[in-house]
Write a protein that holds these residues in place. Sequence first.
Motif, PDB file in Angstrom:
ATOM      1  N   MET A  10       0.836  -1.205   0.000  1.00 17.04           N
ATOM      2  CA  MET A  10       0.000   0.000   0.000  1.00 17.04           C
ATOM      3  C   MET A  10       0.875   1.261   0.000  1.00 17.04           C
ATOM      4  O   MET A  10       0.582   2.240  -0.686  1.00 17.04           O
ATOM      5  CB  MET A  10      -0.926   0.004   1.214  1.00 17.04           C
ATOM      6  CG  MET A  10      -2.113  -0.931   1.094  1.00 17.04           C
ATOM      7  SD  MET A  10      -3.334  -0.660   2.392  1.00 17.04           S
ATOM      8  CE  MET A  10      -2.390  -1.100   3.857  1.00 17.04           C
ATOM      9  N   VAL A  34      -6.061   3.830   7.238  1.00 16.52           N
ATOM     10  CA  VAL A  34      -6.482   2.550   6.660  1.00 16.52           C
ATOM     11  C   VAL A  34      -6.607   1.494   7.753  1.00 16.52           C
ATOM     12  O   VAL A  34      -7.578   0.726   7.802  1.00 16.52           O
ATOM     13  CB  VAL A  34      -5.492   2.097   5.566  1.00 16.52           C
ATOM     14  CG1 VAL A  34      -5.761   0.649   5.159  1.00 16.52           C
ATOM     15  CG2 VAL A  34      -5.588   3.012   4.349  1.00 16.52           C
ATOM     16  N   TYR A  37     -10.118  -0.461   6.245  1.00 13.23           N
ATOM     17  CA  TYR A  37     -10.598  -0.390   4.875  1.00 13.23           C
ATOM     18  C   TYR A  37     -10.291  -1.689   4.125  1.00 13.23           C
ATOM     19  O   TYR A  37      -9.170  -2.201   4.183  1.00 13.23           O
ATOM     20  CB  TYR A  37      -9.925   0.770   4.131  1.00 13.23           C
ATOM     21  CG  TYR A  37     -10.454   2.143   4.482  1.00 13.23           C
ATOM     22  CD1 TYR A  37     -11.741   2.325   4.976  1.00 13.23           C
ATOM     23  CD2 TYR A  37      -9.660   3.276   4.292  1.00 13.23           C
ATOM     24  CE1 TYR A  37     -12.225   3.585   5.289  1.00 13.23           C
ATOM     25  CE2 TYR A  37     -10.129   4.552   4.591  1.00 13.23           C
ATOM     26  CZ  TYR A  37     -11.410   4.692   5.096  1.00 13.23           C
ATOM     27  OH  TYR A  37     -11.886   5.930   5.386  1.00 13.23           O
ATOM     28  N   PRO A  68      -8.556   0.304   0.266  1.00 14.27           N
ATOM     29  CA  PRO A  68      -8.078   1.594   0.795  1.00 14.27           C
ATOM     30  C   PRO A  68      -8.093   2.740  -0.202  1.00 14.27           C
ATOM     31  O   PRO A  68      -8.519   3.852   0.135  1.00 14.27           O
ATOM     32  CB  PRO A  68      -6.646   1.275   1.251  1.00 14.27           C
ATOM     33  CG  PRO A  68      -6.645  -0.189   1.497  1.00 14.27           C
ATOM     34  CD  PRO A  68      -7.582  -0.763   0.494  1.00 14.27           C
ATOM     35  N   SER A  84     -10.627   5.746   0.545  1.00 19.38           N
ATOM     36  CA  SER A  84      -9.998   6.975   1.043  1.00 19.38           C
ATOM     37  C   SER A  84     -10.446   8.151   0.176  1.00 19.38           C
ATOM     38  O   SER A  84     -10.152   8.195  -1.021  1.00 19.38           O
ATOM     39  CB  SER A  84      -8.476   6.855   1.005  1.00 19.38           C
ATOM     40  OG  SER A  84      -8.027   5.844   1.874  1.00 19.38           O
TER      41      SER A  84
END
Length: 326
Positions: free
Chosen positions: A8, A59, A64, A67, A71
Amino acid sequence: MATERAGMKQQFLDNSARYEALKTEVTHTLEKALESIENVKIHSVTARVKSVESFLEKVERKDYADPFKQSEDLVGIRIVCLFLTDLPKLKELLARTFDVISEEDKVNRGDASSFGYMSHHYICRLSAAHSGPRYDDIKAIKFEVQARTVLMDAWANISHHLAYKNEESIPVDLVRDFHALSGLLYVADRQFETLNRDAAHSAARAEKEVLKSADIQDSAINSDTVRALLQRQYPDRKHANEETVSEFISELPWIDLSDLRDLAKILRDNHRAALEYEKQYPPGLDGRGSFADIGLARAALAIYSPEYAAQKYSSVDTSHAEFRNR
């Protein structure tokens, strides 16, 4: 989990240029739109791209599943205005400028005495007007716009600095003070709104009594009456802003002038001489300029009063004296 977090983080960094481009585009579009809105005083417009650390923390906190889709505040814009009545006008402007996906009103639908700050939150995307290759990489990214007053912004910044994220984290002996302060700022916002409305009424009353009446009846000297008088005396000239008018008013006690009708008579009696002064001593580096209303008023006062000329300009400046007997 560590591998997922690292993935991520890398994806966020890979997209950082897109987020910066979106921030730049939204800020430019919003500032241009704000130029067209009337009777709204903007204190500041700020923008930021969420840091990767803040993104990862949110996150995890929100858990999430997707994400980057969930977001909605990777790019954030904050508009700080002066008055509560500016907020609905900003709402209308945002609806005209962007595609508003959702909104949250934490002012009218929140509890003014509870912990936390109040503001209007809007989740947006660029509108269809933003079309073409330039926008292909950014038009699908959501961004958040927050609109709040100066006092709301002050409360948000102070409470954030104190590091209390929610009411449960506040020490019990401080809860009452937090509630009281939050409510106090809300009441202050309402009072500023009342003051702004009363100031507008005062300006309208001065315009009616000074600018539009056959004879000047009001003798009080203040920002509203003097601005109206200058518009009456010099209708074809550029009119000064409030700050310049206030500075001009602060100069009037130099010649013991406290009556609007006396000021009007001085400006009227010395108007022709002030025009001749402007013709002989035009402002501007090229010598082709012309005075705004305040400039002509100051020339008239300096011609009328040696004391004013000495205070405003200098004791050795005799340029106004030659017009004094004309």
